[in-house]
Design a protein around this motif. Structure first.
Motif, PDB file in Angstrom:
ATOM      1  N   ARG A 105       6.989  10.152 -19.077  1.00 52.72           N
ATOM      2  CA  ARG A 105       6.490   9.156 -18.131  1.00 52.72           C
ATOM      3  C   ARG A 105       7.565   8.821 -17.087  1.00 52.72           C
ATOM      4  NH1 ARG A 105       3.587   5.927 -21.054  1.00 52.72           N
ATOM      5  NH2 ARG A 105       5.355   5.187 -22.266  1.00 52.72           N
ATOM      6  N   GLN A 112       6.832  12.831  -8.815  1.00 48.99           N
ATOM      7  CA  GLN A 112       5.660  12.484  -8.021  1.00 48.99           C
ATOM      8  C   GLN A 112       5.869  12.612  -6.513  1.00 48.99           C
ATOM      9  OE1 GLN A 112       2.818  12.240  -9.576  1.00 48.99           O
ATOM     10  NE2 GLN A 112       1.864  12.233  -7.558  1.00 48.99           N
ATOM     11  N   LYS A 205      -3.474  15.692 -10.476  1.00 49.34           N
ATOM     12  CA  LYS A 205      -2.340  14.880 -10.910  1.00 49.34           C
ATOM     13  C   LYS A 205      -2.482  14.562 -12.392  1.00 49.34           C
ATOM     14  CE  LYS A 205      -1.927  12.542  -6.405  1.00 49.34           C
ATOM     15  NZ  LYS A 205      -1.898  11.221  -5.715  1.00 49.34           N
ATOM     16  N   LYS A 207      -1.494  11.546 -15.181  1.00 52.09           N
ATOM     17  CA  LYS A 207      -1.087  10.153 -15.301  1.00 52.09           C
ATOM     18  C   LYS A 207      -0.922   9.822 -16.774  1.00 52.09           C
ATOM     19  CE  LYS A 207      -2.532   5.439 -14.089  1.00 52.09           C
ATOM     20  NZ  LYS A 207      -3.596   4.625 -13.459  1.00 52.09           N
ATOM     21  N   ASP A 210       0.380   3.690 -20.095  1.00 49.95           N
ATOM     22  CA  ASP A 210       1.399   2.671 -19.833  1.00 49.95           C
ATOM     23  C   ASP A 210       2.203   2.379 -21.101  1.00 49.95           C
ATOM     24  OD1 ASP A 210       0.577   2.408 -17.198  1.00 49.95           O
ATOM     25  OD2 ASP A 210      -0.944   0.894 -17.721  1.00 49.95           O
ATOM     26  N   THR A 218      -4.016  11.380 -18.525  1.00 50.31           N
ATOM     27  CA  THR A 218      -5.249  11.571 -17.772  1.00 50.31           C
ATOM     28  C   THR A 218      -5.013  12.596 -16.666  1.00 50.31           C
ATOM     29  OG1 THR A 218      -5.972   9.302 -18.194  1.00 50.31           O
ATOM     30  CG2 THR A 218      -7.000  10.451 -16.356  1.00 50.31           C
ATOM     31  N   GLU A 220      -6.300  13.942 -13.166  1.00 46.80           N
ATOM     32  CA  GLU A 220      -7.077  13.440 -12.035  1.00 46.80           C
ATOM     33  C   GLU A 220      -7.277  14.561 -11.014  1.00 46.80           C
ATOM     34  OE1 GLU A 220      -5.499   8.804 -12.172  1.00 46.80           O
ATOM     35  OE2 GLU A 220      -4.561  10.225 -10.778  1.00 46.80           O
ATOM     36  N   THR A 235     -12.039  12.560 -13.476  1.00 42.42           N
ATOM     37  CA  THR A 235     -10.957  12.338 -14.443  1.00 42.42           C
ATOM     38  C   THR A 235     -11.310  12.881 -15.821  1.00 42.42           C
ATOM     39  OG1 THR A 235     -11.796  10.142 -15.035  1.00 42.42           O
ATOM     40  CG2 THR A 235     -10.177  10.267 -13.251  1.00 42.42           C
ATOM     41  N   THR A 237      -9.469  12.223 -19.712  1.00 44.78           N
ATOM     42  CA  THR A 237      -8.413  11.549 -20.463  1.00 44.78           C
ATOM     43  C   THR A 237      -8.314  12.127 -21.865  1.00 44.78           C
ATOM     44  OG1 THR A 237      -8.722   9.490 -19.228  1.00 44.78           O
ATOM     45  CG2 THR A 237      -7.593   9.335 -21.346  1.00 44.78           C
TER      46      THR A 237
END
Length: 399
Positions: A105, A112, A205, A207, A210, A218, A220, A235, A237
């Protein structure tokens, strides 16, 4: 005649008698082997015998050797202690992978800006400078300065001609569609009716979940405005788990995908490529009349990727759903770990060439190992005679 035979037998050397007896024994053994082979052939041709034999062999697979069971009780206690230590190692390993996820992460945020610039170039939102476009290859591949200048001048003339003939294309046309076509895992999913839609794919992308949330990522997929669906982003996930199974802790081998959820695609009427309309003729049983019935059935498409089978909280999936999910998880991992970070190399085919080289090296090493093993076996064979070898090495062949 019997007396003569007895006399001859009496005059024979004892060693000769031993030879005769040995030959007779060998013939007896050979007859026994022949009968055994015939019996084996007959048994193997009997389906019932084969089924029973296979069942017996299946029962033997994974059977314990009995060594652990034969250990003294005091040693078994120590083995249990070692297994408990291994469980603790597995628990630490699970924490390690959780921290790896945190690192992913963290570094995703650093990658990015570069991926954003890649997207801007691909989609003609940014025109790179001459300095950014100059590619410096390996020193061995560098051409002389004069040759470079000559090629640049020639390329410039050709580009000017092309500019006069047609308008300069924007960005890198069909970038992601080309990537998909170049990767077997993805091209197998593509259908001809998917390609016009994927020409509108602008970026992919990843993601990550959190901090403090369950482990997941995920994918995207960003699309430009098109006639096929209203979504700007599709999307997918993937929910992950980095915890050893309490019932089978030793099966833990890092984070694994536990399930995935797609998204609803708002298809334009008549443009849904995941469905197709077929017409079937039905005959009335009583009157014998025939009518045509129109049915909508599922259709093969890449966009089925966004409608995976649901993983039930209780119970098991059927075999087809398990196979679909297994392939789906593999694709999700591959997109996240390889395709998104190295998209340009899959576009040019360089990443694919590297993969092929790795496979070739492995196959070559295996072949060399097998050849070396065969040569070693020949050298260690006391009965091996190179003069009688039907396939002698090239240097041993007579001229």
């Amino acid at each position: 005649m019997a007396d003569i035979d007895n006399k001859d037998q009496a005059e024979m050397d004892p060693a000769d008698m031993e030879d005769v007896e040995e030959v007779e024994d060998e013939e007896t053994v050979e007859d026994g082997n022949s009968k055994a082979r015939q019996l084996t052939v007959q048994m193997m041709q009997n389906p019932q015998v084969l089924a029973a034999l296979q069942e017996r062999l299946d029962g033997l697979v994974g059977s314990p050797s009995g060594y652990i069971e034969s250990l003294p009780k005091v040693v078994k206690r120590r083995v249990n202690a070692l297994k408990n230590l291994q469980v603790k190692c597995t628990q630490i390993e699970a924490k390690f992978y959780e921290e790896v996820h945190e690192l992913e992460r963290k570094y995703a945020a650093l990658y990015q800006p570069l991926f954003e610039k890649r997207s801007e170039i691909v989609n003609a939102m940014y025109e790179p400078t001459d300095e950014e476009c100059e590619w410096k290859g390996d020193e061995e591949e560098q051409l002389t300065v004069s040759k470079q200048e000559e090629m640049k001048e020639k390329a410039k003339v050709e580009e000017e001609k092309k500019d006069e003939e047609k308008e300069d294309p924007k960005g890198v046309p069909e970038f992601w569609l080309t990537v998909f076509k170049n990767v077997d895992l993805l091209s197998d999913m593509l259908q001809e009716h998917d390609e016009p839609i994927l020409k509108h794919l602008e970026d992919i992308k990843v993601k990550f979940s959190d901090p403090g949330q369950p482990m997941s990522f995920t994918l995207e997929f960003y699309f430009s405005a098109n006639e096929f669906f209203a979504n700007g982003v599709l999307t997918k996930t993937y929910k992950m788990q980095s915890e050893p199974d309490e019932g089978d802790p030793f099966s833990f081998d890092g984070p694994e995908i536990m399930g995935c959820t797609g998204c609803q695609i708002d298809w334009t009427k008549g443009k849904n490529v995941t469905l197709k309309t077929i017409k079937k003729k039905q005959k009335h049983k009583g009157r014998g009349t025939v009518r045509t019935v129109t049915k909508t059935v599922p259709n093969d498409s890449f966009f089925n990727f966004f409608s995976p089978p649901e993983v039930p909280e209780k119970g098991e999936l059927d075999e087809d759903s398990e196979a679909i999910l297994a392939a789906d998880f593999e694709i999700g991992h591959f997109l996240r770990e390889r395709i998104i970070p190295r998209a340009i190399l899959y576009f040019t085919g360089e990443a694919i060439e590297d993969d092929d080289d790795d496979d070739y090296d492995e196959e070559g090493e295996e072949a060399d190992e097998e050849e070396g093993a065969e040569e070693a076996d020949e050298e260690n064979d006391p009965d091996y005679d190179p003069k009688k070898d039907p396939n002698p090495p090239a240097e041993c062949k007579q001229q």
